[in-house]
Every structure is written in C-alpha cells, then in structure tokens.
Design a protein around this motif. Structure first.
Motif, PDB file in Angstrom:
ATOM      1  N   HIS A 234       3.139  -9.576   3.480  1.00 23.53           N
ATOM      2  CA  HIS A 234       2.151  -9.195   2.470  1.00 23.53           C
ATOM      3  C   HIS A 234       1.881  -7.708   2.582  1.00 23.53           C
ATOM      4  O   HIS A 234       1.647  -7.190   3.684  1.00 23.53           O
ATOM      5  CB  HIS A 234       0.839  -9.971   2.698  1.00 23.53           C
ATOM      6  N   LEU A 235       1.939  -7.011   1.450  1.00 24.68           N
ATOM      7  CA  LEU A 235       1.523  -5.615   1.407  1.00 24.68           C
ATOM      8  C   LEU A 235       0.021  -5.613   1.154  1.00 24.68           C
ATOM      9  O   LEU A 235      -0.437  -5.888   0.037  1.00 24.68           O
ATOM     10  CB  LEU A 235       2.266  -4.866   0.307  1.00 24.68           C
ATOM     11  N   ALA A 236      -0.739  -5.334   2.193  1.00 22.88           N
ATOM     12  CA  ALA A 236      -2.195  -5.483   2.113  1.00 22.88           C
ATOM     13  C   ALA A 236      -2.816  -4.542   1.088  1.00 22.88           C
ATOM     14  O   ALA A 236      -3.777  -4.911   0.402  1.00 22.88           O
ATOM     15  CB  ALA A 236      -2.825  -5.247   3.484  1.00 22.88           C
ATOM     16  N   PHE A 237      -2.293  -3.338   0.986  1.00 24.54           N
ATOM     17  CA  PHE A 237      -2.760  -2.393  -0.026  1.00 24.54           C
ATOM     18  C   PHE A 237      -1.743  -1.270  -0.152  1.00 24.54           C
ATOM     19  O   PHE A 237      -0.866  -1.096   0.703  1.00 24.54           O
ATOM     20  CB  PHE A 237      -4.155  -1.837   0.294  1.00 24.54           C
ATOM     21  N   ASN A 238      -1.870  -0.513  -1.224  1.00 28.66           N
ATOM     22  CA  ASN A 238      -0.965   0.602  -1.474  1.00 28.66           C
ATOM     23  C   ASN A 238      -1.109   1.635  -0.356  1.00 28.66           C
ATOM     24  O   ASN A 238      -2.224   2.065  -0.030  1.00 28.66           O
ATOM     25  CB  ASN A 238      -1.306   1.242  -2.828  1.00 28.66           C
ATOM     26  N   GLU A 239       0.018   2.057   0.197  1.00 31.11           N
ATOM     27  CA  GLU A 239      -0.052   2.951   1.354  1.00 31.11           C
ATOM     28  C   GLU A 239      -0.414   4.388   0.986  1.00 31.11           C
ATOM     29  O   GLU A 239      -0.521   5.238   1.874  1.00 31.11           O
ATOM     30  CB  GLU A 239       1.261   2.903   2.135  1.00 31.11           C
ATOM     31  N   ARG A 240      -0.653   4.644  -0.303  1.00 34.15           N
ATOM     32  CA  ARG A 240      -1.159   5.977  -0.666  1.00 34.15           C
ATOM     33  C   ARG A 240      -2.517   6.223  -0.006  1.00 34.15           C
ATOM     34  O   ARG A 240      -2.916   7.382   0.216  1.00 34.15           O
ATOM     35  CB  ARG A 240      -1.279   6.116  -2.179  1.00 34.15           C
ATOM     36  N   TYR A 241      -3.214   5.137   0.300  1.00 34.28           N
ATOM     37  CA  TYR A 241      -4.509   5.291   0.962  1.00 34.28           C
ATOM     38  C   TYR A 241      -4.366   5.764   2.407  1.00 34.28           C
ATOM     39  O   TYR A 241      -5.340   6.194   3.027  1.00 34.28           O
ATOM     40  CB  TYR A 241      -5.269   3.969   0.946  1.00 34.28           C
ATOM     41  N   LEU A 242      -3.168   5.652   2.960  1.00 36.48           N
ATOM     42  CA  LEU A 242      -2.959   6.041   4.358  1.00 36.48           C
ATOM     43  C   LEU A 242      -2.426   7.457   4.487  1.00 36.48           C
ATOM     44  O   LEU A 242      -2.145   7.918   5.589  1.00 36.48           O
ATOM     45  CB  LEU A 242      -1.995   5.060   5.039  1.00 36.48           C
ATOM     46  N   ASP A 243      -2.265   8.147   3.361  1.00 38.22           N
ATOM     47  CA  ASP A 243      -1.687   9.491   3.407  1.00 38.22           C
ATOM     48  C   ASP A 243      -2.515  10.451   4.251  1.00 38.22           C
ATOM     49  O   ASP A 243      -1.993  11.445   4.767  1.00 38.22           O
ATOM     50  CB  ASP A 243      -1.549  10.059   1.984  1.00 38.22           C
ATOM     51  N   LYS A 244      -3.818  10.174   4.403  1.00 38.73           N
ATOM     52  CA  LYS A 244      -4.676  11.081   5.166  1.00 38.73           C
ATOM     53  C   LYS A 244      -4.583  10.857   6.673  1.00 38.73           C
ATOM     54  O   LYS A 244      -5.102  11.665   7.438  1.00 38.73           O
ATOM     55  CB  LYS A 244      -6.128  10.936   4.711  1.00 38.73           C
ATOM     56  N   ILE A 245      -3.966   9.763   7.071  1.00 40.56           N
ATOM     57  CA  ILE A 245      -3.891   9.484   8.517  1.00 40.56           C
ATOM     58  C   ILE A 245      -2.451   9.208   8.950  1.00 40.56           C
ATOM     59  O   ILE A 245      -2.163   8.188   9.589  1.00 40.56           O
ATOM     60  CB  ILE A 245      -4.816   8.315   8.914  1.00 40.56           C
ATOM     61  N   PRO A 246      -1.511  10.102   8.636  1.00 38.88           N
ATOM     62  CA  PRO A 246      -0.119   9.862   9.053  1.00 38.88           C
ATOM     63  C   PRO A 246       0.027   9.826  10.566  1.00 38.88           C
ATOM     64  O   PRO A 246       0.946   9.203  11.099  1.00 38.88           O
ATOM     65  CB  PRO A 246       0.636  11.052   8.443  1.00 38.88           C
ATOM     66  N   GLU A 247      -0.909  10.498  11.269  1.00 40.99           N
ATOM     67  CA  GLU A 247      -0.828  10.548  12.726  1.00 40.99           C
ATOM     68  C   GLU A 247      -0.984   9.180  13.375  1.00 40.99           C
ATOM     69  O   GLU A 247      -0.551   8.971  14.511  1.00 40.99           O
ATOM     70  CB  GLU A 247      -1.886  11.501  13.284  1.00 40.99           C
TER      71      GLU A 247
END
Length: 985
Positions: A234-247
């Motif tokens: 399952h893709l829980a949500f669009n990973e564009r939301y994670l762009d701020k925490i690539p670390e």
C-alpha cells in the motif's frame, strides 16, 4: 519454426473473423478450473478472437479494448490493440477488429478524449479513430524517454486518478521521460511510480515502485501495488510530502499482507505442479504476482466490497485479499483459507491481468503460454529444451460473476448527456463514477458546474461528493466555500480528500485554520492528512507557527504508535524541529516516543544546528539511557548527512559536553558518543584506551553477562585497535553463546582485512548453522572472496550442499566479472542447479512418466521416510515436515530424495559434538540457547548438551538424510512414493 507457422496461421484466421465474428469459445474446456463456490466462470473470448491478451479497458461507449502481446518474450515482434464486440449483449464477445498495430512492446492503455493513451516504451502514445471505423488513424507521441527493457518491467498500469492526473507504474526499468515537444526537459522517475498531468505537461513521482505490473485504486483513491514475491503493498500517501525530509530516507509504501511466512505468502495451486526453474523453495508461494485489481463493481455484495485480487502467473491462480483499516493504513487478509479464489490445473493458464467491466463482472486475461518465465531467468540448458513460443497462437479472457448475477444496465454512458454524467457520480460502480468524471473534465462542460455544486449540497453519498469535488477541480470551478461546506461531512475519507483539495487554497486564512483544526479530527487518516498538508505550508507568522507546532503535538499524542502519522508529523516539523522535540522530551511517560525523538534529533542536527550543542548538554542529565542513545543516534545521522564542518571553538564546546556525558555512560552510549566525535572530527575521548582495554577484557570473559559482552563488542567494532580480529575469531566457538557468535560474524563480515575468508573457511566445520549462513554470504557476495571460496570447494573443504546455492547465489559466481571465477564455477554447477548424483537421478527419471499408486507410496514412505519426517500425522518430526510437500513438482521431489546433499538446507546438516566426558553425539541442531545446544537424530532421539561441556563441535557437511536411501526402490516404486508425497493432507 513450426510454432511460428502455427501462430501466423491462427493470426490470419483471427483476421478473417474480425468482421464476421466467430463462435469458438465453447471449444475451451473449463473443467480444469476451481472457483469460489458462489461464482460462475465463463469464457468471454478465446483464439482466434484474441491472442496473448495482457490489458483490457472499456471506454465510455462500452467498447472493450485489448492489448495483445506477441512481443513477449521477444521484443522484436509488435504488439497491437483490438476491439472486442459483444453483439448479443450476453457479456461474452463474438467479434474482433484490429484498432492499432505496430505498437512495439505496448503493455497498457487508458481511454482518453475519445481515443486511447498507450504505454508503448519508450513512448506514451495517443491513438484516436477520427472517422468512426474503429481503426485508429491518428497517432501522436506525447512523451518519450521511458526505459525500454525486459518486457515485464516496462512502465505500465495507466490509470485515471481521482485528481484528474494519469497514474503509471514504473515496472522497474526506470527511465528519463520528456515531453515530445521539449526533449531537452528530461525528468528522471528513478525507481518511483508516477503521475502525469497532460494539460499542464507535468510529471511527478508519487512513491517507491513495487516494480510490478499494474496499480489498483480503491473507491477512495488508495493505491495498492504488487510485484512477484510481495503480492500486495500500500502506498500510504504521495511521497511528495517527504521531500522536506530526504535525510530520513523513508518511503511511504509497505507490504500489508497479514499472511506472509518469512516474507512469502502461501498460495494454493491445484493439480500437479511444474518444476521451478529458479527457486524450488518458492513452490506454493507467490513468486509471479501481477495484475493487482480492486473490485469496485458495486455488484457482488458487501463481502466483496473491499477486495483486491492478485494473479500469480506462475502458479495459475487468482488470490483474493480482503482489505481492512489498520491505523492510518490497511491490512490484507485472505478471502478464504487454504484455497485460491480461482485456480486451474492447466499449466498454460497464465492470468496476467484483470479488469472490472461496466456490468460489474471481473474479466481475467489469460496470456495462455506453456512457458511464462522470461528467458533472462531460465537457465540456458533448460531453455534449450523449451518452446518459448508455445501458446502464441492462443489467448483467453474469462468473465467471473456471482451465480444468478444481473449486471448493471448502463454499460454505455456516452458523452452528450451532462445531467446523466453528473447523476452517475452516485452510481455504485467505480467504473461509472470515474468514467463520468473523466468525460466531464475532458469536455470541459461548464454546464456541469451548477449540477455538480447542487449534487454536493444535496446527496448523502460521500463518494458522489468526492467525485463531484474533483470534477469541479478539473473544471477549474472549485472554490473555498464549497470546500468549507464539505469539511463538515460525517464521512472521514471525504474529509481527508477535502483537506487535500484545500492545499491549493492555503493562502486563505480560513483554509489554514480548518487544516489546523483537522489535527483533532476523530479519524486517524484525517489527522495524518492534516499533518501532511501542514508540511507544505510555510509558516506565515509566529502565531501560525505556534499553532502548527501545537497541532503536530496533538497528532503525536494520539497517534504516536502509527508510523505513517509519525512520518507525516516529521515532514511538517522541519521549520523548528527542536520545539517539537523538547515537548516530547518533557513527556517522560511516553515510552513510544523513542523512535520519533531520534528522528527529530536528526532533523535538529540538519535544520536547527544551533540547537545541537544545548541538546547534547541536556543528555548528560537524562535518567533514561535508552532515550540518550536514541537521541545520539539521531544526531549522528544528521551530522553524517549534512557533513558538518565546525569551527575550533564549536568543536571544543561539543567535545566538552560529550566528556560530561561519557563520564557516567554505559558502553552502548559511549559507542555512539565516540561515533559523533569521529563524524565531527573531534578529539578522541580522554579515556579511550582505558575503556577499549576494559571492553576487550569484558568481551573475553565468559563469566560476564551476555548483554555486557555484546555491548563491549559493539564498542570495539567501531574502533581500530590492534589484535581485535584475532579476538573476534576466537569467539566463533561453540562454547560461546549463540548471540555472541552471530554478533561477531556480523562484525567480521563488515571487515576489509585481508585473509579473513581463509580463516573462516578453516573454522567452517565448527561453526553453527546460523553463523555458517552469514559466512557463506560473506564468501559469495564479496567478489574479493569468490576465488577463495571456489578453492575451498574444489579442495573438498566446503561442500556444495552447505552453501544454499539457489539461483541468485549461483549466478554471483557464474556471472562474475572475473572470467577465471566464471570458468571454475561452471565446472562445479550450472545455471540450472547443483547436482552431485547425476547418474542416480537419471536412473530414476522414468518414474516421472509412470502412474504412481498412492497406497503403495504410503507404505514406502513409512518404511523409508517416517523415521525423520512427518506427513499426514505419520512419522517423527526430525527433518522437514512433509505435510505441504505436495506443492513441489515430482521432478523436484525426485532430486530431493536421490541427491539430498546437493542443496540441503543448512538447518538439516548433521553435526557431531564431543564432550569433556568423552561422549559423542550426532544429529541436526534442533535449538540453541545461550547455555545449551540440542541435537535431534534419526528416530527423534534428542540430546541437550551444556555449552561448557563441549570440547569439539563440527559439521559433517552432509545432510542427516543419507545418500543411497533410494537403493531399495525401482522406478515404479519411486513413482508410487512421489504420488503419495504429492497427495494433499
């Protein structure tokens, strides 16, 4: 050549029928199938009406478009699209026509603007029939640059999303697509699935791809994926939301199956099974998962409303998962235990894909090939005896529906009646709702705007409201007044989507306020979405930042145990992560916060570096060692990611604070603190040498608690000091606790020190199975060790059967970049497998063609096998339980019986232990504890030996199952035994 002629002839026959129709469906025997007892299976089409079908979609006029794929596995052939017609409206097709040809390796299509979007790597095409003859006469390249490779891994799964974007599955071949009119602007999709806006010409990654075939969207747009072994994620949500925490290196997708065993989901094929050409151990488990499909037909009753179907093309079946909420994600459970939804004894039944038709039926696409594995994964010597073209003159489409099924009547909805399209938003069928929305957006029919607005205010159907909202968005007619009204809806999923839609209006204060307020919503998925949406809103002022921090903390208080909610909060906290971290640190009673406090510490090190020194100072006064270590580990990750360069005064300040922390810290904390020193180029700890010597003494001292010794090992493993490798090797001793041995070999395996491989091989006979497996990994997967490994095998120091040489492991050697390694490996085994008793196997091969008698086979089993194996309640459990052995082919079982040492599971290797009293015991290792080793021998005799009593502990290198066990059998008796073993309990 004959197979090609046969295919060409059948294809010509199909052309003859493309106008006049045919009635060949009844020639296919359905008796090989078993289906859920409440359902009926019908043959909707077969050759010469259809060949090699892999994708099927219905347009708004009810026309069924099918991609035929003769290009598999030879990409030099050309795929095509046909239209199938149901002239008598019985749900079964009776006419075909070629819509478009010469489509390369096209694998996916989607109705769009009265034509089709087609995934035809390296291109995304638009095809259209402009003169009404059902033949495409317009062909436009919209995009190019998609990767072109192994057919089963090209981009696929074109789907119209709720947000009016076109979604696609990566497939695993990656690519750098670009718009045809601007080839200079390339976009790398990496290993992610993606979405495309054909109006604005944008392409975005949506999340880590499963690498499989197809995507599935449920009623609410939740995305499910599949790929080979991992049948549903399952893709829980669009990973564009994670762009701020690539670390933090997180992805937003995960396996949701609740019925996996060691990473594999058991499935239930029927009939005699084929020999697996690569991984025999995967027999009876998902290995060719594909065609993931959500049933959104709205016509099968409540039990099937939240169901996802996944095909296994290798094992000739379709599996059914029931989807249930679990936190802010889902879990997938079996529809029924120990049985597939649909299965066939026909080994050429190759279900590659499914689609839900306008009538609510499920259509299954059967490529119908004798060989479905791609040649890349078939050993050459096996491939030489296979006809890879067998079945290219065939193809099947099946229709599944409940008994006494009455399909939806509105299977053709057209484009002209705007009011009807808006009314279809309330239809129970997902196809009707999505198609109506697509048509309204494509036509940009402004007359729909008041009708949609009226629908939102009057309907009690939350799905209708959602589609109406996204339709208004596509018509550029959505406004904040409508959104604020919809936010009060009692349906949580609708509220979640409204918050997503609000992201386009965050400059409006009222919208920002309702997103903040959603942090206290009663539904976890709404709260998670609030955090995700807050992650893309930059703080307007201090007041908003304060309110945002409060909202994020409120979400954490309620949903701390939900990993996806935590990830959403982290994404939204990058402006001032120290504020949220301090609030959590004040909440001393919340043990569940350890993981997220560590992650927040990482963000502090990167986004609030000025706060790191005070945070380290605070650690010295903390009373919870575990929390201190989690925070240090988080800071360390942040320092390492950012590659900090500190001034001398800053270095001295942090070093001083670490000195204070280290004065009262335990070894695990010291190890992390020392790593921080190394990453920041700080001075070594003042007492470093004293601590190292003490840790070395603790590790050597068998009287010390195991936990203390493991902590000492952890510290020593991070530091360079003389003589540590010899110390580590001494600890690979059977008298040592198993946890010490495993931790030591894991440490050694990370070493680049020369000569380690030779030393480990010399110790091999005395290593435990758990350690031996890790050593074999070290030898096989490190190219610098491969020549040493082969020398040991050639010299008889290591036996092939001890190395778990499955296909990928063999190929590490057979396909090595070093020609000498390749040549030597080819003399020991082949791509097809490991065989040490070829003559004996060949003498029994006639048994595979004989009819076995199960009753006689049961008697043979009791005489030869029952002393070590259990099946159907008979026998003694020493070796593997044979109750599920029926899932393997007769040929595989023959190899297992006659050549038991060719590829024995290391768990069942015989061992000999000598004790201080001079006693000798042998058997497989049944269990190991820190204090004891338990052996199990033929007949079930067990013996537990204290580790302190062990003088020597060696592997014989042979399976407990002796070679020659078959010497009392002839081929007929072997056939009888195989027949019994393949009987389902």
């Amino acid at each position: 050549m004959n197979a090609n002629r046969s295919y060409f002839g059948a294809f010509l026959l199909g052309i003859l029928f493309y106008v006049t129709g045919c009635d060949q469906k009844e020639s296919v025997d359905l008796s090989s199938f078993q289906i859920h007892p409440d359902f009926t299976l019908e043959l909707a089409a077969s050759e010469p009406l259809v060949f090699d079908p892999v994708e099927m979609e219905f347009d708004e006029n009810g026309k069924a478009y099918v991609i035929e794929m003769p290009s598999y596995p030879n990409p030099s052939e050309q795929n095509r699209i046909i239209i199938l017609y149901d002239n008598d409206k019985d749900g079964l097709f009776d006419e075909r026509k070629i819509y478009a040809e010469n489509l390369g390796v096209a694998s996916s299509l989607l109705p769009y603007k009265e034509g089709l979007l087609v995934a035809a790597p390296p291109e995304l095409l638009f095809l259209k029939d402009t003169d009404g003859d059902d033949v495409a006469d317009q062909r436009e390249v919209l995009m190019s640059g998609f990767a072109y490779g192994n057919t089963q891994h090209n981009f696929n799964g074109l789907t119209y999303g709720l947000d009016n974007w076109i979604y696609g599955a990566n497939g695993g071949n990656s690519g750098v697509p670009y718009w045809a009119d601007s080839p200079e602007n390339k976009f790398s999709i990496g290993q992610d699935d993606f979405r495309i806006n054909l109006i604005t010409k944008k392409i975005e990654r949506i999340g880590d791809s499963s690498g499989g075939f197809e995507l599935a969207f449920d009623h609410w747009g939740n995305i499910f994926e599949t790929h080979n072994l991992e049948h549903i994620s399952h893709l829980a949500f669009n990973e564009r939301y994670l762009d701020k925490i690539p670390e933090l290196a997180h992805i937003a997708s995960a396996n949701i199956s609740d019925h996996d065993i060691d990473g594999l989901a058991r499935i239930y094929p029927i009939g005699a099974q084929e020999t697996r050409v690569n991984h025999p151990e995967q027999s009876g488990f998902f290995s060719g998962a594909c065609g993931v499909t959500f049933y959104g037909g709205g016509n099968w009753g409540p039990e099937f409303e939240n169901n996802v179907f996944v095909a296994d093309v290798v094992l000739n079946l379709i599996h059914r998962d029931v989807i249930s909420p679990q936190g802010s994600s889902f879990t997938a459970s079996r529809g029924r235990e120990n049985v597939a939804f649909l299965a066939s004894t026909d080994r050429a039944f190759r279900p590659v894909n499914m689609t839900v038709g306008p009538d609510g039926s499920l259509y299954v696409l059967d490529m119908h090939r004798e060989v479905i594995e791609h040649p890349e994964w078939i050993p050459d010597e096996i491939e030489a005896n296979l006809d890879l073209n067998a079945g290219k003159d065939k193809g099947r489409i099946y229709r599944i529906s409940p008994k006494q099924f009455k399909g939806h009547n509105s299977n053709k909805i057209g484009r002209a009646d705007t009011r009807n399209l808006v009314n279809l938003m309330e239809h129970p069928s997902q196809w009707h709702r999505v198609t109506a929305q697509r048509v309204l957006v494509e036509t940009q029919d402004k007359a729909a705007i008041p009708l949609l607005t009226d629908l939102i205010s009057k309907t009690n159907n939350p799905l209708a409201k959602m589609h109406a909202l996204y339709s208004l968005q596509g018509l550029e007619a959505l406004n904040t007044e409508i959104l604020l009204l919809a936010l009060n809806d009692p349906n949580a999923e609708l509220r979640r989507h409204v918050i997503i839609l609000c992201e386009n209006y965050v400059d409006v204060p009222e919208i920002r306020d309702v997103i903040l307020q959603a942090a206290t919503d009663g539904d976890i998925r709404v709260r998670r979405q609030a955090a995700l949406s807050l992650s893309i809103i930059d703080s307007i002022d201090k007041t908003f930042l304060t309110n945002k921090q409060r909202a994020l903390y409120q979400i954490l208080q309620r949903d701390l145990e939900d990993s996806w909610s935590g990830l959403a909060v982290l994404s939204a906290s990058t402006e001032q992560p120290i504020k949220l971290l301090n609030r959590l640190l004040e909440d001393q009673g919340n043990a569940g916060s350890e993981k997220i406090t560590s992650q927040l510490a990482t963000l502090v090190a990167i986004h609030n570096p000025e706060a790191t020194s005070p945070l380290i100072n605070r650690l010295a006064s903390m009373k919870t060692p575990n929390r201190v270590r989690n925070l240090l580990a988080g800071l360390l990750k942040g320092f390492d990611y950012r590659n900090f360069k500190l001034g001398e005064s800053e270095k001295r300040g942090i070093a001083s604070r670490l000195n204070q922390l280290e004065k009262q810290s335990e070894l695990p904390t010291l190890a992390l603190s020392w790593k921080v020193r190394n990453v920041l180029s700080l001075a070594p700890a003042p007492n470093r040498q004293v601590v190292l010597q003490s840790a070395s003494g603790t590790l050597k001292d068998s009287s010390k608690p195991v936990e203390d010794r493991l902590n000492a090992l952890g510290l020593l493993a991070t530091e360079d000091f003389s003589g540590k490798m010899e110390l580590f090797l001494q600890l690979l001793d059977p008298k040592e606790p198993s946890s010490i041995q495993v931790a030591v070999i894991e440490t050694i395996s990370r070493s680049v020190e020369q000569g380690i491989a030779e030393k480990l091989i010399a110790m091999w006979p005395g290593l435990s199975p758990a350690v031996r497996l890790k050593v074999s990994d070290f030898l096989i997967y490190n190219p610098q060790n491969q020549a040493t490994l082969l020398t040991a095998i050639e010299g008889g120091h290591l036996k092939l059967g001890e190395l778990n040489l499955h296909l990928e492991r063999r190929r590490e050697l057979l396909f090595s970049d070093d020609k000498s390694v390749r040549d030597r490996a080819e003399k020991l085994f082949t791509d097809a497998g490991v065989v040490t008793r070829k003559g004996a196997i060949e003498s029994f091969r006639p048994a595979l063609e004989m009819q076995g008698e199960k009753g006689r086979g049961a008697e043979i089993y009791e005489a030869l096998c029952a002393q070590c194996h259990q099946k159907s309640g008979t026998g003694i459990a020493v070796g593997p339980n044979l109750s599920e052995i029926y899932r393997k082919s007769a040929e595989t079982l023959l190899y297992d019986i006659v050549d038991p040492n060719a590829g024995a599971d290391a768990v069942y290797i015989n061992h000999i232990i000598k004790t201080k009293e001079g006693e000798i015991f042998s058997g497989i290792i049944a269990s190991e504890t820190e204090a004891n080793v338990s052996l199990l021998n033929i007949g079930g005799t067990a013996k537990t030996i204290p580790r302190g009593d062990i003088v020597s502990f060696e592997s014989t290198g042979q399976s407990l199952m002796p070679e020659g066990l078959e010497s009392t059998l002839d081929p007929q008796k072997m056939a009888d035994l195989l027949a019994y073993l393949q009987t389902m309990d």
